[in-house]
Write a protein that holds these residues in place. Structure first.
Motif, short mmCIF file in Angstrom:
data_model
loop_
_atom_site.label_atom_id
_atom_site.label_comp_id
_atom_site.label_asym_id
_atom_site.label_seq_id
_atom_site.Cartn_x
_atom_site.Cartn_y
_atom_site.Cartn_z
N ILE A 1 33.31 44.08 46.70
CA ILE A 1 34.73 43.58 46.49
C ILE A 1 35.13 43.93 45.00
O ILE A 1 34.27 43.80 43.95
CB ILE A 1 35.03 42.10 46.68
CG1 ILE A 1 34.27 41.25 45.90
CG2 ILE A 1 34.98 42.12 48.16
CD1 ILE A 1 34.73 39.83 46.27
N SER A 2 36.18 44.34 44.42
CA SER A 2 36.65 44.57 43.15
C SER A 2 36.75 43.03 42.39
O SER A 2 36.59 42.03 42.92
CB SER A 2 37.93 45.19 42.98
OG SER A 2 39.10 44.32 43.63
N ALA A 3 36.81 43.49 40.89
CA ALA A 3 36.64 41.87 40.18
C ALA A 3 38.13 41.59 40.22
O ALA A 3 38.12 40.02 40.09
CB ALA A 3 36.59 42.62 38.66
N GLY A 4 39.27 42.24 40.58
CA GLY A 4 40.70 41.44 40.70
C GLY A 4 40.42 40.55 42.02
O GLY A 4 41.01 39.54 41.98
N GLU A 5 39.80 40.97 43.02
CA GLU A 5 39.74 40.11 44.39
C GLU A 5 38.87 39.10 44.02
O GLU A 5 38.95 38.02 44.50
CB GLU A 5 39.43 40.86 45.57
CG GLU A 5 40.56 42.03 45.87
CD GLU A 5 39.68 42.90 47.20
OE1 GLU A 5 38.70 42.64 47.59
OE2 GLU A 5 40.85 43.87 47.26
N LEU A 6 37.72 39.10 43.20
CA LEU A 6 36.82 37.99 42.76
C LEU A 6 37.63 37.07 42.25
O LEU A 6 37.09 35.76 42.65
CB LEU A 6 35.61 38.77 42.15
CG LEU A 6 34.31 37.65 42.12
CD1 LEU A 6 33.93 37.07 43.34
CD2 LEU A 6 33.29 38.52 41.48
N ILE A 7 38.30 37.43 41.17
CA ILE A 7 38.90 36.33 40.36
C ILE A 7 40.17 35.86 41.21
O ILE A 7 40.33 34.73 41.10
CB ILE A 7 39.31 37.25 39.01
CG1 ILE A 7 38.17 37.47 38.38
CG2 ILE A 7 40.11 35.89 38.32
CD1 ILE A 7 38.45 38.19 36.88
N ASN A 8 40.76 36.61 41.92
CA ASN A 8 42.26 35.91 42.27
C ASN A 8 42.26 36.59 43.77
O ASN A 8 42.73 37.65 44.22
CB ASN A 8 43.40 36.53 41.80
CG ASN A 8 44.60 35.96 42.19
OD1 ASN A 8 44.53 35.09 43.02
ND2 ASN A 8 45.69 36.48 41.82
N PRO A 9 41.33 35.86 44.80
CA PRO A 9 40.89 36.13 46.10
C PRO A 9 42.44 36.22 46.79
O PRO A 9 43.25 35.43 46.59
CB PRO A 9 40.12 35.26 46.75
CG PRO A 9 40.37 34.24 45.83
CD PRO A 9 40.55 34.36 44.46
N PRO A 10 42.31 37.34 47.71
CA PRO A 10 43.82 37.26 48.61
C PRO A 10 43.90 36.24 49.71
O PRO A 10 43.59 36.38 50.81
CB PRO A 10 43.79 38.73 49.00
CG PRO A 10 42.33 39.20 49.17
CD PRO A 10 41.87 38.25 48.09
N LYS A 11 44.40 34.91 49.31
CA LYS A 11 44.33 33.94 50.27
C LYS A 11 45.81 33.59 50.34
O LYS A 11 46.54 33.57 49.68
CB LYS A 11 43.63 32.52 49.97
CG LYS A 11 41.97 32.95 49.93
CD LYS A 11 40.91 31.83 49.34
CE LYS A 11 39.52 31.99 49.22
NZ LYS A 11 38.84 31.16 48.74
N THR A 12 46.13 32.65 51.56
CA THR A 12 47.37 32.12 51.83
C THR A 12 47.37 30.84 51.12
O THR A 12 46.43 30.18 50.43
CB THR A 12 47.53 31.89 53.35
OG1 THR A 12 46.57 31.11 53.73
CG2 THR A 12 47.57 33.34 53.91
N PHE A 13 48.82 30.48 51.05
CA PHE A 13 49.06 29.06 50.40
C PHE A 13 48.21 27.83 51.11
O PHE A 13 47.57 27.10 50.42
CB PHE A 13 50.41 28.72 50.45
CG PHE A 13 50.93 27.32 49.77
CD1 PHE A 13 50.62 27.11 48.33
CD2 PHE A 13 50.98 26.26 50.56
CE1 PHE A 13 51.04 26.01 47.88
CE2 PHE A 13 51.42 25.10 50.00
CZ PHE A 13 51.29 24.93 48.56
N GLU A 14 48.19 27.81 52.39
CA GLU A 14 47.49 27.08 53.23
C GLU A 14 45.83 26.99 52.97
O GLU A 14 45.36 25.99 52.80
CB GLU A 14 47.58 27.12 54.74
CG GLU A 14 49.09 26.77 55.11
CD GLU A 14 50.11 28.15 54.66
OE1 GLU A 14 49.45 29.10 54.35
OE2 GLU A 14 51.29 27.77 54.84
#
Length: 571
Positions: free
Chosen positions: A137-150
């Protein structure tokens, strides 16, 4: 024979003053013994200073040479730009340098070759070393993972109870669980008095504008009489000629010194408003002042004699055609006891006639000859001037009824104030009043780039005008013109204090005094208050400033606060 005998001792006659001042030539030669001492203390120009102890020693040092004589080597030009070598010289130099390991591994002018250190038979082209990196995975996804609010909220709540126990880490607005088991207790209970909150921002206004600061801004600053007298005599005064020696110099009052410089035909205002030469206002100050005085007199007369703008306009409109010509204006001025000559009448009429049609209409009359802000247009008056119908108005006389021609259009009426129901004729502007702004100044080009350094980052040089960085001297000299921050500002000059004219200065207001003296001062200035009232004021001042003795300024502040509170309560 008689013999004359003189008493006293006869002294031999010495040299005269002329013989002492006359130079004796040739000059005597300074002895060698004296010369060696003079060379030590006061040598002649260009002569080496020699200590008198070694003045008779032989001069050996002048013939001695120290160090080794240096020989000339290669020049700098030959080192920087040497002569090109021949092929034979280059091969000889390569043979000499071949004995060094660094020359064999990385010759000058070639890249490093590490193949000599590799094992025999190794494929140096296809052989690779290390572990192959697999892209994840990229560094952007590692720092800010694509997760929902829940999902994020669920992960943040995991272990939150443990953090409360270990670190007392509560969320914003989260109530503290004190583990009360009483049946009469509920988490939703609220204790205490509710903090008052206003949506209009009055609390923020009080915190930004303190009452004491407002009193300091409005109050006049006390000026020293000695300093004021010195400024009046030795510093330039507005409208007066600076003459510090007027008491000693006897010259006529209107006498001027120096060369008379003729003023320019135009001023700064004429250049900013781009006026043509025939409309220059520079040098017409007296004419404009007289014209302003006449207009002010007409405004005052219209405001005092008429209740409405329409009634005043009908008084000037002798013909009843909705326009005022020059002859009507002359008759109206004569009736109001203003006798104007032809030149001043022409100037007044030309000033009021904005559209230059030779007539003054209702809008021009309301703008230039009336206080239209104080005389708002009433409802029935609006119907008359906008529709032109003959509506009977009990306030207006019979001759003030209009014809069917409207005096102004509906769009020419504007609100007197935003949110008000009263209307007034719109404000007229002259074409010359619009400033010509299609230019750029030199100062606007400084630092005119995006992201440039602000001026606060520049070093500030020079001496400040108000020297608040140094303390004021206890005894100030008359010639000391430095402003230590204790002089009056522009507000104090425009509105001087009445106390300084009576000999009462700022130090007198801030001097602490006993209770009996304060009561006597209040009684002498005419404040007749009871003893109980004075006792209450004295206690408030002592509690506010935490002192057994207070000054007059403290009593004034307490009285002002009481007056402000009473005013608010009455409102």
């Amino acid at each position: 024979f008689d013999c004359i005998v003189q008493a006293g001792k006869l002294l031999p006659t010495g040299d005269t003053a002329a013989s002492c001042l006359t130079e004796v030539l040739p000059r005597p030669i300074t002895p060698a013994t004296v010369r060696k001492f003079r060379n030590t203390t006061n040598p002649a120009p260009g002569v080496e200073r020699i200590f008198y102890g070694r003045a008779d020693d032989p001069d050996i040092a002048a013939h001695l040479t120290h160090g080794i004589e240096s020989r000339s080597s290669l020049s700098a030009a030959s080192l920087i730009n040497p002569l090109p070598k021949t092929d034979f010289q280059q091969k000889i130099q390569d043979k000499k340098e071949a004995i060094y390991l660094s020359n064999r591994q990385a010759p000058l002018g070639r890249s490093h070759d590490y193949s000599s250190m590799l094992p025999q038979g190794l494929d140096i082209i296809n052989t690779t070393f290390g572990t192959k990196v697999i892209q994840d995975i990229s560094a952007g996804e590692l720092i800010n993972p694509p997760k929902t609010f829940e999902e994020v909220d669920k992960e943040s709540r995991e272990g939150h109870d443990l953090y409360i126990v270990s670190h007392s880490d509560y969320y914003v607005g989260e109530a503290i669980n004190r583990k009360y088991d009483s049946p009469n207790f509920s988490k939703s209970f609220v204790y205490g008095i509710e903090t008052p909150h206003f949506e209009d921002g009055r609390s923020a206004s009080k915190s930004l504008n303190w009452l004491y600061d407002l009193q300091l801004k409005r109050a006049a600053k006390i000026v020293s009489k000695r300093s004021d007298d010195f400024k009046e005599k030795f510093q330039p005064q507005l409208g007066k000629v600076l003459d510090p020696i007027a008491e000693t110099l006897n010259v006529p009052p209107g006498h001027t010194f120096g060369m008379l410089l003729r003023p320019d035909e135009y001023g700064v205002g004429d250049l900013l408003h781009c006026r043509v030469p025939c409309e220059f206002l520079h040098g017409k100050d007296r004419e404009r002042a007289v014209l302003t005085a006449v207009r002010q007199s007409l405004k005052k007369a219209n405001y005092e004699n008429f209740d409405m703008l329409l009634e005043a306009f009908r008084h000037y409109d002798k013909n009843g055609d909705g326009m005022i010509d020059k002859e009507n204006l002359r008759k109206s001025c004569f009736q109001l006891h203003l006798n104007l000559d032809d030149e001043l009448l022409d100037s007044l009429f030309d000033y009021c006639d904005l559209d230059k049609d030779g007539l003054i209409n209702y809008v021009e009359f309301a703008n230039f000859l009336n206080w239209k802000d104080k005389m708002a247009v009433k409802e029935f008056e609006e119907k008359i001037i906008t529709k032109g119908k003959k509506i009977d108005a009990p306030v207006l006389p019979e001759e003030s009824k209009t014809n069917d021609e409207p005096l102004l259009k509906q769009e020419d009426l504007v609100l007197k104030e935003p949110g008000s129901s009263e209307k007034t004729p719109k404000t007229l502007t002259r074409s010359a009043d619009h400033i010509f702004a299609n230019y750029r100044t030199t100062s606007s080009q400084y630092n005119a780039v995006l992201g440039g350094l602000p001026t606060i980052c520049y070093p500030v040089c020079g001496v400040p005008t108000i020297r608040s960085d140094i303390p004021a001297p206890r005894i100030r000299r008359i010639s000391d013109r430095t402003n230590y921050g204790d002089e009056a500002n522009a507000y104090a000059l425009l509105f001087p204090s009445v106390f300084s004219q009576k000999g009462v200065y700022e130090s007198d207001f801030f001097k602490t005094r006993p209770k009996a003296e304060i009561a006597r001062i209040l009684h002498n200035i005419g404040m007749n208050i009871s003893d109980e009232r004075f006792e209450e004021i004295w206690k408030q001042a002592c509690m506010k400033y935490q002192n057994e003795e207070v000054c007059v300024e403290s009593i004034r502040n307490v009285l002002d606060e009481i007056h402000v509170s009473h005013t608010k309560n009455s409102c």
